[in-house]
Design a protein around this motif. Structure first.
Motif, mmCIF file in Angstrom:
data_model
loop_
_atom_site.group_PDB
_atom_site.id
_atom_site.type_symbol
_atom_site.label_atom_id
_atom_site.label_comp_id
_atom_site.label_asym_id
_atom_site.label_seq_id
_atom_site.Cartn_x
_atom_site.Cartn_y
_atom_site.Cartn_z
ATOM 1 N N LYS A 163 0.942 -1.102 -0.059
ATOM 2 C CA LYS A 163 0.448 0.320 -0.384
ATOM 3 C C LYS A 163 0.839 1.365 -0.108
ATOM 4 N N GLU A 190 -6.267 -3.003 -8.658
ATOM 5 C CA GLU A 190 -7.221 -2.794 -7.175
ATOM 6 C C GLU A 190 -6.346 -2.363 -6.072
ATOM 7 N N LEU A 191 -5.114 -3.427 -6.106
ATOM 8 C CA LEU A 191 -4.504 -3.000 -4.731
ATOM 9 C C LEU A 191 -3.595 -1.590 -5.353
ATOM 10 N N ARG A 193 -6.181 0.764 -6.842
ATOM 11 C CA ARG A 193 -6.641 1.679 -6.485
ATOM 12 C C ARG A 193 -7.082 1.977 -4.815
ATOM 13 N N ASP A 194 -7.278 0.950 -4.348
ATOM 14 C CA ASP A 194 -7.368 0.764 -3.452
ATOM 15 C C ASP A 194 -6.605 1.344 -2.496
ATOM 16 N N ALA A 195 -5.212 2.147 -2.941
ATOM 17 C CA ALA A 195 -3.861 2.612 -2.087
ATOM 18 C C ALA A 195 -3.790 4.242 -2.178
#
Ligand SMILES: Cc1cc2nc3c(=O)[nH]c(=O)nc-3n(C[C@H](O)[C@H](O)[C@H](O)COP(=O)(O)OP(=O)(O)OC[C@H]3O[C@@H](n4cnc5c(N)ncnc54)[C@H](O)[C@@H]3O)c2cc1C
Ligand SMILES: Cc1cc2nc3c(=O)[nH]c(=O)nc-3n(C[C@H](O)[C@H](O)[C@H](O)COP(=O)(O)OP(=O)(O)OC[C@H]3O[C@@H](n4cnc5c(N)ncnc54)[C@H](O)[C@@H]3O)c2cc1C
Ligand SMILES: Cc1cc2nc3c(=O)[nH]c(=O)nc-3n(C[C@H](O)[C@H](O)[C@H](O)COP(=O)(O)O)c2cc1C
Ligand SMILES: Cc1cc2nc3c(=O)[nH]c(=O)nc-3n(C[C@H](O)[C@H](O)[C@H](O)COP(=O)(O)O)c2cc1C
Ligand code: FES
Ligand code: FES
Lengths: 248, 347, 347, 248
Positions: A163, A190-191, A193-195
């Motif tokens: 992250k 996805e990772l 976008r989450d971060a």
């Protein structure tokens, strides 16, 4: 793109499965070769292998026109062997203006395609982190410059601290097996976008290490399913902006 | 169609080889060596710096359909023993887009371009042929078929091309059924037979472990195709163009010797593009009329004319190939018996 | 003929594979790997010290005709890209002499011998089949055909073998016409289909410069044959035996996966005889009934059972092969979905 | 006949077109290899060439189990390369009892197949004459023992002094290209008939250097047209009594 001769000047084992070949090129146009580009090589008169091999440079010494090629030890090459070279194949990786922190990720796949980029980035004063997941953890890192931060991970997609790294990185290059590229590149998106809030254009590039039969755009076997169906790895690859890919 | 290949004079100071039916649909090129469909893209400019394209007789474009086609899913190239399997899905942006993008280049090029049309539906083939003729850039249409095409489908596809255009039609026959289909093709209006499209096969991709079906390429295609070219050229009344596994000038000459009017080079274009030019240069000297002093089959780079003559006279002939006891095999075609009449012979 | 291969118990403590039509003409072998005709001579003893013949399911003899045949004139072997062309003329001293010389050895051997009969005239095939059945040494007859055999000839040859003997008949179909001929063969009384005889081709002998016609062998045969085996095995009601370019255990497994009941190994026998044994050992473990704990397709020398299980569970499955947009290709056969039920699974 | 491993211990160029390979064999049965016999060798994992090569020994050192192989320089071998060997192929040449004068003739064809015989014959005190005609004249003779009489001839079939030599010889071995074997061996028979009263059995042996696909008698591709049609080069060759051949 031209066909020319090159001479293997030296071979060096860099790990149990990898060797470096010092390749003296005759075509001075190849002196311009950029990280991301590669060569189509015929190293034998034999018809086995039949298709040209795709040789990936990991370094270049312009003084003597010598490319360093990283190659699996599945064949032995002799110093002095002459090979036929077609190249350069593809486009160099594009670094965005102002990108000072590069994150390079080899997901369960050899990082060879990232090494030349890493070396040049370091030379130009950029900060580089190299993430090696899955079998990539076994890649011999002893030869890499100590300034590179290397992170290992057993897990294939995520890694410890992913992250934070995705937050500070200005630009990310990922490579994985073409067999799993679609699902894994989506997972990295996805990772990311989450971060972080926004994913700027060209923030995430995926490298498609496909077999290159022709290298000239003729066979269309290296087409990546972009929104326009027009992405040929050998002409506009090997890296594609993950935001531009077609999703099935 | 054996013997007497037509040579009606010289263009660009070179030879003229009629590769289609004489008359209304005649197509003449000046070197018997072409590049086969799919090998050089839609306009061959990708090979500009690798091959002197001017030396070629013609280039056949990648497959074109009326509607756009996307690339195949999954693995598309599988190495096989001494060759490879290719499964592209024949991607192309559709005839109108191809024409928009490439027809200027086609018209500019002094090298004849032949458009390869994928035989989809009747209507689409008609439209595709119309559009290609309208583009003004191509000198002929090569029609491609499914590997397991039926005779009726073949006839319908030929009709569709003819309905859409007045260009000469080269029909590319699948390897396994070429011997059964060539006569129907000839009767149904094909102006030349291209023998053969590479066979399809299935093999396992070592990277993904998946089975992949696709076309098979490699030098071992040549003996399979040469036999069939010999059988068909013996009987056909329209020109036969040989395609399959050519890797050397001698491979190309063997096809010409078996009765082919011209040849198409396939995967060699990728693995050794420089050799394509060598073959075209070599075969460019194949004077099919056997003019005074011409040596059809004895050219080697660096060998002067007189040396050729001397070498030819000094050679002791190998014993003739005797046919096997009870197994009739198509006999090798008799070499043209015309003796060289160049006066230097007597030196 | 796909699915449910018949396994009716065990012989010599091994597996039983019925490679011909069930019933009167049933032929059962205990390993699905055989050596193809012409590869091991008339009795395979030449390979005694190179291959443990006991591991093989069967060996097919070299071609036998009623009358003696001499060897072909001229060159008989021509190297081609990744393989070779072979033109022997099928020499043999005639059925009576073959039987005189080899039938004792056939009867002594615990490995089943299948006689390959060359389809010459009707009368000669009848006599040849009679004599071979009378010899008591062979368990079946494989019938060979001309490469360009016509349907009527095929039927007549089958009739002739059946008139002469009550042995199971395996019919070896030519590669190019296998898809067209297999149904006639099945209806005309063939008890198994061998797919395929290698294709014939023509190439130039580099030593003599002569053109030679003959059969073509090499690893590139496999993808060509695999496709056709898949097509035929899908539909046939009698067993299909695959033959063509097998060089690894995985090649053989691909054929079994495509629906073949057994396989024949061809030129690998010459270039790497030791590998023939490895393939037979590997495929010997192919438990076609999928008994408790059996892993049909995951054997590697040196890999213990538990490791295999673990590896199998840990593997992330590749995405399924999606069919190409508009080009239907015979889909790869679904792998047998039976889950392994071995209790060690749970460890 | 067995399959076994062998190691190339040394390579040595003996002329512009020929090299000698020192081949250490693991199978002690090969220690019995006799002049005339050869090996079927696979020297590469590649499938090009596909068929095994036929390697011809020209000498043997039983102390260390090392065979000298004579091979054209059409490929490079490295010291330490391991190869797979099947052999021995064929029968050793049979020398008639009391034959003290050997005449060996290479007609427009490399004499390689005759060299091992020549070396053993000299060691056993026989007198040997080697006739090299046509292109065989270019064979590098510098490495041959000086005691051998070497005769060169431009003409392919006859050579200076052929009549006398055919008279004094007790046994003759001829090799030529298999393409021309029939006519040339017949011509040598004529020469011999002209030169002497009687041609004893086995006086004239012709060597058939055919391609050997299987080496086991299985493929019958190496059949020589003898009166019985039963002469397989790989089993009962490579030398056949010229008196026993079928004439077309
Ligand atoms: C009586 C006669 C008989 C002939 N017979 C034959 C024949 O049987 N076969 C044949 O091929 N030609 C033959 N030629 C020569 C032929 O007509 C052409 O001149 C020749 O092939 C070169 O053609 P080009 O237009 O490419 O030459 P140019 O455009 O003039 O090209 C010349 C350049 O190409 C190079 N080049 C030419 N040929 C080759 C080659 N084969 N491989 C590599 N580089 C080459 C040359 O070294 C030179 O640098 C014959 C000529 C004569 C006068
Ligand atoms: C539950 C279970 C599942 C099995 N699944 C498979 C399967 O999917 N595939 C399979 O092939 N076998 C499988 N086997 C093993 C198979 O049944 C045989 O035991 C095995 O193939 C050896 O057969 P054999 O009769 O030749 O052995 P033996 O005659 O006992 O031979 C043993 C010798 O041969 C050697 N050897 C054995 N196999 C090979 C090989 N493949 N390559 C080289 N050398 C070898 C061994 O090293 C040993 O020296 C399975 C066994 C079990 C119990
Ligand atoms: C309707 C239809 C038309 C086809 N037309 C062509 C053609 O024009 N040219 C060609 O090479 N193959 C043609 N083929 C198909 C071949 O059998 C094969 O599918 C084609 O070569 C696709 O190649 P790929 O394996 O690269 O996908 C056609 C197939 C179909 C279903
Ligand atoms: C009458 C006749 C019968 C044949 N029968 C067989 C046969 O039984 N098996 C086979 O492999 N080929 C057979 N063939 C022939 C093949 O097409 C080919 O001729 C044969 O494989 C000979 O192989 P060769 O090329 O080694 O001479 C037959 C050919 C003829 C003319
Ligand atoms: S490799 Fe052929 S188009 Fe890219
Ligand atoms: S080489 Fe096969 S029988 Fe002699």
């Amino acid at each position: 793109m031209r066909e020319s001769k090159a001479i293997i000047e030296r071979t060096r084992r860099i790990g149990p499965n990898w060797q470096h070949l010092a390749l003296a090129v005759e075509d001075t146009a190849l002196a311009q070769i950029a990280p991301g580009q590669s060569l189509l090589v015929r190293a034998t008169d034999s018809r086995d292998p039949y298709l040209r091999e795709n040789w990936v440079p990991v370094g270049f010494d312009p003084e003597v026109n010598v490319l360093q090629i990283e190659h699996p030890i599945n064949r032995h090459y002799g110093a002095g062997d002459a090979v036929s070279v077609i190249g350069p194949i593809g486009l160099g990786f594009e670094i965005m203006p102002g990108a000072n922190h590069l994150l390079l990720i080899a997901q369960d796949y050899p990082p060879t395609r990232l090494i030349f980029l890493m070396m040049q980035a370091i030379e130009n004063g950029l900060a580089v982190t190299l993430v090696l997941t899955g079998i990539a953890s076994r890649y011999p890192i002893a030869a890499l410059p100590p300034v590179v931060e290397v992170v290992h991970s057993e897990e294939i997609v995520a890694w410890p601290g992913n992250k934070e790294m995705l937050q500070w990185a200005h630009q990310v290059f990922v490579i994985t097996s073409p067999v799993f590229a679609e699902e894994r590149y989506r997972a990295v998106q996805e990772l990311a976008r989450d971060a972080r809030q926004a994913l700027p254009d060209r923030f995430l590039s995926g490298i498609f290490d496909l077999t290159i039969p022709c290298g000239t755009g003729a066979c269309q076997a290296c087409m990546v399913r972009t929104r326009q169906n027009d992405g040929l790895v050998c002409l506009s690859g090997p890296a594609f902006d993950l935001a531009k890919l077609k999703r099935s | 169609m054996r013997g007497d290949p037509i040579t009606q004079g010289q263009r660009k100071g070179k030879y003229m080889i009629e590769i289609t039916r004489a008359g209304k649909y005649s197509l003449i090129i000046d070197n018997p060596v072409m590049i086969a469909t799919g090998m050089a893209g839609f306009d061959a400019t990708a090979y500009r710096d690798l091959i002197d394209l001017e030396k070629l007789g013609a280039v056949v474009t990648a497959g074109i359909s009326w509607r756009a086609r996307g690339p195949a899913y999954g693995p598309r190239v599988v190495p096989i023993g001494g060759g490879f399997l290719l499964h592209t899905g024949l991607p192309n942006p559709g005839a109108r887009n191809v024409i928009k993008k490439y027809s200027r280049q086609w018209s500019k090029s002094s090298m004849p371009m032949i458009a390869h049309v994928i035989s989809t539906t009747y209507e689409d083939v008609v439209r595709c042929a119309e559009a290609l003729e309208g583009s003004g850039g191509v000198v002929g249409i090569e029609l491609g078929l499914r590997d397991d095409v039926l005779p009726d489908e073949l006839t319908a596809s030929l009709d569709a091309v003819r309905e859409g255009s007045q260009l000469p039609i080269l029909l590319k026959l699948p390897l396994h059924s070429a011997v059964d289909l060539w006569e129907i093709a000839e009767q149904s209006g094909a102006d030349a037979l291209v023998v053969a499209a590479p066979p399809r096969g299935t093999d396992r991709d070592p990277i993904s472990g998946q089975l992949v079906g696709g076309r098979l390429y490699g030098p071992w295609l040549k003996p399979q195709v040469l036999r069939i070219v010999g059988q068909i050229a013996e009987l056909a009344t329209i020109p036969v163009i040989a395609c399959g596994g050519i890797h050397t000038p001698d491979d190309a000459r063997d096809y010409i010797g078996a009765g082919a009017r011209a040849v198409q080079i396939d995967s060699l274009t990728w693995v050794n593009p420089g050799m394509v030019e060598v073959i075209a240069r070599n075969l460019g000297g194949l004077e099919l009329t056997r003019a005074v002093g011409a040596l059809g089959d004895e050219w080697e780079p660096g060998l002067g004319k007189t040396q050729v003559m001397q070498r030819d006279q000094g050679r002791s002939a190998p014993p003739p190939a005797s046919p096997p006891p009870q197994l009739p095999e198509l006999p090798p075609r008799d070499e043209d018996q015309t003796a060289p009449t160049d006066p230097t012979n007597d030196l």
